[in-house]
Enzyme design. Sequence first.
Site, PDB file in Angstrom:
ATOM      1  N   ALA A  65       0.853  -1.179   0.000  1.00  0.00           N
ATOM      2  CA  ALA A  65       0.000   0.000   0.000  1.00  0.00           C
ATOM      3  C   ALA A  65       0.893   1.235   0.000  1.00  0.00           C
ATOM      4  O   ALA A  65       2.030   1.192   0.482  1.00  0.00           O
ATOM      5  CB  ALA A  65      -0.882  -0.012   1.237  1.00  0.00           C
ATOM      6  N   GLY A 108       0.959  -5.177   0.763  1.00  0.00           N
ATOM      7  CA  GLY A 108      -0.199  -5.381  -0.109  1.00  0.00           C
ATOM      8  C   GLY A 108       0.189  -6.001  -1.450  1.00  0.00           C
ATOM      9  O   GLY A 108      -0.646  -6.649  -2.093  1.00  0.00           O
ATOM     10  N   GLU A 111       0.229  -9.569  -0.679  1.00  0.00           N
ATOM     11  CA  GLU A 111      -1.174  -9.973  -0.441  1.00  0.00           C
ATOM     12  C   GLU A 111      -1.956 -10.045  -1.749  1.00  0.00           C
ATOM     13  O   GLU A 111      -2.783 -10.927  -1.938  1.00  0.00           O
ATOM     14  CB  GLU A 111      -1.830  -8.985   0.533  1.00  0.00           C
ATOM     15  N   GLU A 131       4.975  -4.898   7.148  1.00  0.00           N
ATOM     16  CA  GLU A 131       4.151  -3.915   7.860  1.00  0.00           C
ATOM     17  C   GLU A 131       4.617  -3.691   9.295  1.00  0.00           C
ATOM     18  O   GLU A 131       4.506  -2.598   9.833  1.00  0.00           O
ATOM     19  CB  GLU A 131       2.670  -4.359   7.859  1.00  0.00           C
TER      20      GLU A 131
HETATM   21  N1  CAA Z   1       4.529   3.434  -0.436  1.00  0.00           N
HETATM   22  C1  CAA Z   1       4.901   4.636  -0.933  1.00  0.00           C
HETATM   23  N2  CAA Z   1       6.076   4.821  -1.555  1.00  0.00           N
HETATM   24  C2  CAA Z   1       6.912   3.764  -1.685  1.00  0.00           C
HETATM   25  C3  CAA Z   1       6.575   2.487  -1.186  1.00  0.00           C
HETATM   26  C4  CAA Z   1       5.313   2.347  -0.529  1.00  0.00           C
HETATM   27  N3  CAA Z   1       4.864   1.152  -0.061  1.00  0.00           N
HETATM   28  N4  CAA Z   1       7.605   1.630  -1.436  1.00  0.00           N
HETATM   29  C5  CAA Z   1       8.534   2.361  -2.090  1.00  0.00           C
HETATM   30  N5  CAA Z   1       8.129   3.644  -2.242  1.00  0.00           N
HETATM   31  C6  CAA Z   1       8.848   4.753  -2.871  1.00  0.00           C
HETATM   32  C7  CAA Z   1       9.982   5.251  -1.981  1.00  0.00           C
HETATM   33  O1  CAA Z   1       9.493   6.139  -1.001  1.00  0.00           O
HETATM   34  C8  CAA Z   1      10.867   5.931  -3.013  1.00  0.00           C
HETATM   35  O2  CAA Z   1      10.302   7.165  -3.339  1.00  0.00           O
HETATM   36  P1  CAA Z   1      11.249   8.510  -3.373  1.00  0.00           P
HETATM   37  O3  CAA Z   1      12.200   8.234  -4.512  1.00  0.00           O
HETATM   38  O4  CAA Z   1      10.268   9.592  -3.663  1.00  0.00           O
HETATM   39  O5  CAA Z   1      11.925   8.597  -2.058  1.00  0.00           O
HETATM   40  C9  CAA Z   1      10.715   5.024  -4.240  1.00  0.00           C
HETATM   41  O6  CAA Z   1       9.507   4.293  -4.042  1.00  0.00           O
HETATM   42  C10 CAA Z   1      11.853   4.036  -4.406  1.00  0.00           C
HETATM   43  O7  CAA Z   1      11.956   3.289  -3.196  1.00  0.00           O
HETATM   44  P2  CAA Z   1      13.342   3.082  -2.423  1.00  0.00           P
HETATM   45  O8  CAA Z   1      14.252   4.247  -2.635  1.00  0.00           O
HETATM   46  O9  CAA Z   1      13.031   2.720  -0.994  1.00  0.00           O
HETATM   47  O10 CAA Z   1      13.927   1.811  -3.225  1.00  0.00           O
HETATM   48  P3  CAA Z   1      14.879   0.658  -2.682  1.00  0.00           P
HETATM   49  O11 CAA Z   1      15.284  -0.124  -3.867  1.00  0.00           O
HETATM   50  O12 CAA Z   1      15.945   1.199  -1.791  1.00  0.00           O
HETATM   51  O13 CAA Z   1      13.927  -0.237  -1.727  1.00  0.00           O
HETATM   52  C11 CAA Z   1      11.899  -1.424  -1.155  1.00  0.00           C
HETATM   53  C12 CAA Z   1      12.820  -0.922  -2.290  1.00  0.00           C
HETATM   54  C13 CAA Z   1      12.604  -2.528  -0.370  1.00  0.00           C
HETATM   55  C14 CAA Z   1      10.645  -1.987  -1.843  1.00  0.00           C
HETATM   56  C15 CAA Z   1      11.547  -0.246  -0.211  1.00  0.00           C
HETATM   57  O14 CAA Z   1      11.080   0.840  -0.980  1.00  0.00           O
HETATM   58  C16 CAA Z   1      10.492  -0.566   0.825  1.00  0.00           C
HETATM   59  O15 CAA Z   1      10.802  -1.175   1.833  1.00  0.00           O
HETATM   60  N6  CAA Z   1       9.220  -0.137   0.599  1.00  0.00           N
HETATM   61  C17 CAA Z   1       8.148  -0.235   1.572  1.00  0.00           C
HETATM   62  C18 CAA Z   1       7.621  -1.652   1.718  1.00  0.00           C
HETATM   63  C19 CAA Z   1       6.530  -1.710   2.769  1.00  0.00           C
HETATM   64  O16 CAA Z   1       6.739  -1.411   3.917  1.00  0.00           O
HETATM   65  N7  CAA Z   1       5.335  -2.149   2.344  1.00  0.00           N
HETATM   66  C20 CAA Z   1       4.194  -2.297   3.211  1.00  0.00           C
HETATM   67  C21 CAA Z   1       3.229  -1.169   2.988  1.00  0.00           C
HETATM   68  S1  CAA Z   1       1.849  -1.223   4.111  1.00  0.00           S
HETATM   69  C22 CAA Z   1       0.755  -2.293   3.432  1.00  0.00           C
HETATM   70  O17 CAA Z   1       0.959  -2.836   2.363  1.00  0.00           O
HETATM   71  C23 CAA Z   1      -0.502  -2.517   4.242  1.00  0.00           C
HETATM   72  C24 CAA Z   1      -1.419  -3.591   3.753  1.00  0.00           C
HETATM   73  O18 CAA Z   1      -1.400  -4.669   4.243  1.00  0.00           O
HETATM   74  C25 CAA Z   1      -2.377  -3.304   2.704  1.00  0.00           C
END
Ligand code: CAA
Length: 257
Positions: A65, A108, A111, A131
């Site tokens: 998400a 998500g 999921e 999460e």
């Molecule tokens: N939401 C919003 N933006 C996101 C995102 C997310 N879930 N995942 C990545 N991005 C964005 C980053 O903020 C970044 O944007 P900026 O360039 O503007 O800073 C861009 O995508 C690139 O990401 P990274 O620089 O972090 O890339 P990376 O290669 O270093 O890492 C990654 C990749 C491991 C996927 C890392 O981005 C990450 O850990 N993302 C979050 C994953 C996460 O926590 N997901 C769970 C979300 S909550 C959920 O899903 C609830 C549910 O059950 C429905």
Amino acid sequence: MTYTSILTEIRGRIGIVTLNRPQAMNAFNTAMLTELFDALDVYDNDERVGAIIVTGNEKAFAAGADIKEMAEATPFDMIGQGRVEKWDRIRTIKKVVIAAVSGWALGGGCEFAISCDMIVASETAKFGQPEITIGVIPGAGGTQRLARLLGKNLAMEMVINNRTLTAPEALQFGLVNRVVPVDGYLTAAVAFAEEIDARAPLAVRMAKDSVNAAFETTLAEGLKAEKRNFYTLFSTEDQKEGMKAFIEKRKPNWKGR
Ligand code: CAA
């Protein structure tokens, strides 16, 4: 509907939906989710489409998400927007949906992939529920589906301790159907979808419905659903054709009736 966050394509008889927010690792914001489910509905109702693939890009299927969109939300904002309920709509798609996953399938994204009927993964695919690292838990089915698919201990570890599964691990534990080289993962998913599309369509639909019943009901109710679907198929031309073709030692010619 005009799409800005997804791409759509019909290749042969396979409808392909590509998540397309590479700048955000394909994080699901409201717009992308709305478009995704609109496209799935369109393909589900399009007779030219026999099966559906949802994919992302090589680096990310979807990173979950959109955290930026929900960071300041209150519980009532979340309930009002019905955010995670939207994911449930995948269950209403009648055609077979295959997730073609490369790179990150997190939160998500994981999921959504495990809500699809089957998964083709590239060698670089990684599945996880991070999460817990942002102070919440999965809300789009992760705790329930992973527990059913992987068993309690591994599901606990993924959800509580951010254990990520590599593609070979996901294959070993039965989370994905096949792992293929990254440069051919979409082609492999299309070939897989075409194999399914070549089968008796009504039987495919009943088969999907019956297997899904195993996740949603008791064994007794699931067995009832299976029997009902099995008997119902004896009213189809394809059942007569399939059995006749076997006896006549030839290939069946499916009509979808
Ligand atoms: N939401 C919003 N933006 C996101 C995102 C997310 N879930 N995942 C990545 N991005 C964005 C980053 O903020 C970044 O944007 P900026 O360039 O503007 O800073 C861009 O995508 C690139 O990401 P990274 O620089 O972090 O890339 P990376 O290669 O270093 O890492 C990654 C990749 C491991 C996927 C890392 O981005 C990450 O850990 N993302 C979050 C994953 C996460 O926590 N997901 C769970 C979300 S909550 C959920 O899903 C609830 C549910 O059950 C429905």
